[in-house]
Motif scaffolding. Structure first.
Motif, PDB file in Angstrom:
ATOM      1  N   ARG A  11       0.855  -1.196   0.000  1.00  0.00           N
ATOM      2  CA  ARG A  11       0.000   0.000   0.000  1.00  0.00           C
ATOM      3  C   ARG A  11       0.886   1.239   0.000  1.00  0.00           C
ATOM      4  O   ARG A  11       1.740   1.398   0.880  1.00  0.00           O
ATOM      5  CB  ARG A  11      -0.899   0.030   1.239  1.00  0.00           C
TER       6      ARG A  11
ATOM      7  N   TYR B 225       0.924   5.613  -0.464  1.00  0.00           N
ATOM      8  CA  TYR B 225       0.076   6.797  -0.418  1.00  0.00           C
ATOM      9  C   TYR B 225       0.912   8.068  -0.582  1.00  0.00           C
ATOM     10  O   TYR B 225       2.019   8.167  -0.056  1.00  0.00           O
ATOM     11  CB  TYR B 225      -0.650   6.882   0.939  1.00  0.00           C
TER      12      TYR B 225
ATOM     13  N   GLY C  24      -7.534   1.099 -12.506  1.00  0.00           N
ATOM     14  CA  GLY C  24      -7.600   2.256 -11.637  1.00  0.00           C
ATOM     15  C   GLY C  24      -8.797   3.145 -11.879  1.00  0.00           C
ATOM     16  O   GLY C  24      -9.550   2.976 -12.840  1.00  0.00           O
TER      17      GLY C  24
ATOM     18  N   THR D  49      -7.516  12.933  -7.928  1.00  0.00           N
ATOM     19  CA  THR D  49      -7.330  11.655  -7.244  1.00  0.00           C
ATOM     20  C   THR D  49      -6.963  10.560  -8.234  1.00  0.00           C
ATOM     21  O   THR D  49      -7.459  10.530  -9.368  1.00  0.00           O
ATOM     22  CB  THR D  49      -8.606  11.225  -6.492  1.00  0.00           C
ATOM     23  N   TYR D  50      -6.084   9.681  -7.785  1.00  0.00           N
ATOM     24  CA  TYR D  50      -5.683   8.493  -8.539  1.00  0.00           C
ATOM     25  C   TYR D  50      -5.635   7.311  -7.572  1.00  0.00           C
ATOM     26  O   TYR D  50      -4.973   7.383  -6.524  1.00  0.00           O
ATOM     27  CB  TYR D  50      -4.292   8.668  -9.158  1.00  0.00           C
ATOM     28  N   ALA D  51      -6.339   6.246  -7.906  1.00  0.00           N
ATOM     29  CA  ALA D  51      -6.300   5.016  -7.123  1.00  0.00           C
ATOM     30  C   ALA D  51      -6.031   3.866  -8.090  1.00  0.00           C
ATOM     31  O   ALA D  51      -6.865   3.557  -8.943  1.00  0.00           O
ATOM     32  CB  ALA D  51      -7.604   4.798  -6.375  1.00  0.00           C
TER      33      ALA D  51
ATOM     34  N   GLU E 118      -4.668  -0.129  -8.799  1.00  0.00           N
ATOM     35  CA  GLU E 118      -4.397  -1.489  -8.333  1.00  0.00           C
ATOM     36  C   GLU E 118      -3.477  -2.159  -9.351  1.00  0.00           C
ATOM     37  O   GLU E 118      -3.893  -2.503 -10.454  1.00  0.00           O
ATOM     38  CB  GLU E 118      -5.698  -2.277  -8.197  1.00  0.00           C
TER      39      GLU E 118
ATOM     40  N   MET F 126      -1.415  -1.349  -4.142  1.00  0.00           N
ATOM     41  CA  MET F 126      -2.398  -0.278  -4.220  1.00  0.00           C
ATOM     42  C   MET F 126      -1.658   1.057  -4.081  1.00  0.00           C
ATOM     43  O   MET F 126      -1.053   1.327  -3.043  1.00  0.00           O
ATOM     44  CB  MET F 126      -3.436  -0.426  -3.108  1.00  0.00           C
TER      45      MET F 126
ATOM     46  N   ASN G  23      -2.134   5.057  -4.150  1.00  0.00           N
ATOM     47  CA  ASN G  23      -3.209   6.034  -3.991  1.00  0.00           C
ATOM     48  C   ASN G  23      -2.664   7.449  -3.863  1.00  0.00           C
ATOM     49  O   ASN G  23      -1.848   7.732  -2.978  1.00  0.00           O
ATOM     50  CB  ASN G  23      -4.033   5.703  -2.748  1.00  0.00           C
TER      51      ASN G  23
ATOM     52  N   ARG H 115      -3.900  11.623  -3.747  1.00  0.00           N
ATOM     53  CA  ARG H 115      -4.985  12.599  -3.675  1.00  0.00           C
ATOM     54  C   ARG H 115      -4.376  13.979  -3.467  1.00  0.00           C
ATOM     55  O   ARG H 115      -3.545  14.163  -2.570  1.00  0.00           O
ATOM     56  CB  ARG H 115      -5.940  12.286  -2.530  1.00  0.00           C
TER      57      ARG H 115
END
Length: 377
Positions: A135, A137, A197, A214-216, A218, A228, A230, A232
């Motif tokens: 993960r 961020y 995504g 925002t970008y998310a 996988e 993941m 992520n 923002r």
């Protein structure tokens, strides 16, 4: 020194001279302005000298190619290419550099963090079991761009604001999060096989740039492991800047705020201070300096050192993720590797009179990706 803008060149020279007065020796005759200024600056070097390529991604391959042609070692900052076509250029030029025994360092400094290197070794030895989830961020207020007013060259206006245009710098997501994507690939010692995504803009956004808020993403690796990633960029929200790893035995933190070496393993999956069971020794040299130490030692001792291929593929992984968000499709590694897409096919020929690669609408705003109707792979 070289720049397209005389004022920026002057400011850079002034700031460097103030901070490093004993080291800076760049008289006026070695300060060049123009789209061809990079050639004049590199021509001032001797074979075996070092050039720093610190412009934005659109121009990286052009400058890299000339440096290799002239036989100088290269440090190039991230990002390395805005699109798959540019990535292929970096790989090809890097191969030419290797044939000439030129050393190439790339600005993904976390690879030179001793704390991260130590936990990578523990991961390889099985201390965390099989890695199942990563993960990453990067969440902060971000930046917005006002509309283009049309009173100056649109091309130069964009070059002064590169983070807001995909052709110029890859856009804000990759500029900021190529490090996190690179960390994911390093942890897995592999490249993702696919990316899926989603992303978007705040409903009240007045941003005139091309960026999403925002970008998310996988990422899926060949063994099924997920990463993941992520991002923002919205004010007044919870901020985060970190990377975590989850294995079948335990979890770990791999990276901290502003790339701090916040590296620690936990006794189980609970991410909390009271569950920390291991930390590496404190770093004696920060990664930004460490990458230069390794680079210069390779030059002095004539050791192999060429990070361009790995850096280019990390860049491609980030491009693959961005494309998945922008297009609304699952994008595979094979698709990304096969793609020749370029946002600007004639970047090497740009000059002060060239039209901008992307044009503003009547309100001074630029096209934003709409999933299902956008192409960049």
């Amino acid at each position: 020194m070289a720049d397209v803008f005389e004022d920026r060149l002057a400011n850079s020279y002034k700031n460097l001279s103030k901070e490093f007065p004993a080291q800076v020796d760049v008289p006026p005759e070695r300060r060049f302005v123009g789209f061809d200024a990079y050639r004049k600056a590199i021509d001032s070097l001797r074979p075996g000298d070092v050039v720093l390529l610190t412009t934005h991604a659109a121009f990286r391959a052009t400058h890299f190619a000339y440096a290799v042609e002239k036989g100088v070692h290269v440090f190039m900052e991230k990002t390395f290419a805005p699109d798959p076509g540019g990535v292929k250029d970096i790989i090809r030029i890097g191969q030419e550099a290797a044939k000439k025994n030129l050393k190439v360092a790339c600005g993904l400094m976390c690879r030179h963090s001793t704390a991260r290197q130590e936990i990578i070794q523990r991961i390889r030895e099985g201390a965390m079991g099989q890695i199942q989830l990563i993960r990453a961020y990067r969440m902060d207020p971000g930046a917005r761009m006002a509309p283009y007013k049309g009173k100056q060259s649109e091309l130069l206006w964009q070059i002064r604001r590169p983070y807001f245009f995909y052709w110029a710098s890859s856009g804000l997501f990759i500029e900021l999060m190529i490090h996190q994507v690179d960390e994911c690939c390093w942890i897995k010692d592999a490249w993702p096989v696919s990316a899926h995504g989603l992303g978007g803009r705040a409903a009240d956004s007045r941003d005139a740039s091309q960026n999403l808020d925002t970008y998310a993403i996988e990422f899926t690796f060949a063994d099924g492991t997920k990463a993941m990633v992520n991002g923002r960029n919205v004010p007044n929200c919870f901020n985060d800047f970190s990377t975590f790893v989850h294995g079948t035995k335990c979890a770990a933190q791999f990276s901290g705020n502003i790339h701090a070496p916040t590296v620690q393993m936990y006794k189980d999956q609970r991410i909390a201070p009271e569950h920390i069971v291991w930390k590496p020794p404190a770093e004696k040299v920060n990664p930004w300096q460490a990458e230069w130490n390794v680079f210069l030692e390779a030059i002095v001792k004539d050791r192999p050192h060429n990070e361009s291929h790995r850096a280019a593929l990390s860049n491609l992984a980030a491009i693959m993720g961005r494309a998945a968000v922008h297009t609304g499709q699952i994008v595979t590694w094979d698709q990304a590797m096969a793609s020749d897409f370029r946002f600007c096919a004639n970047v090497a020929a740009l000059d002060y009179k060239s039209p901008a690669p992307v044009r503003a609408d009547a309100e001074g705003r630029y096209p934003v990706p709409v999933p299902g109707n956008w192409s960049e792979i």
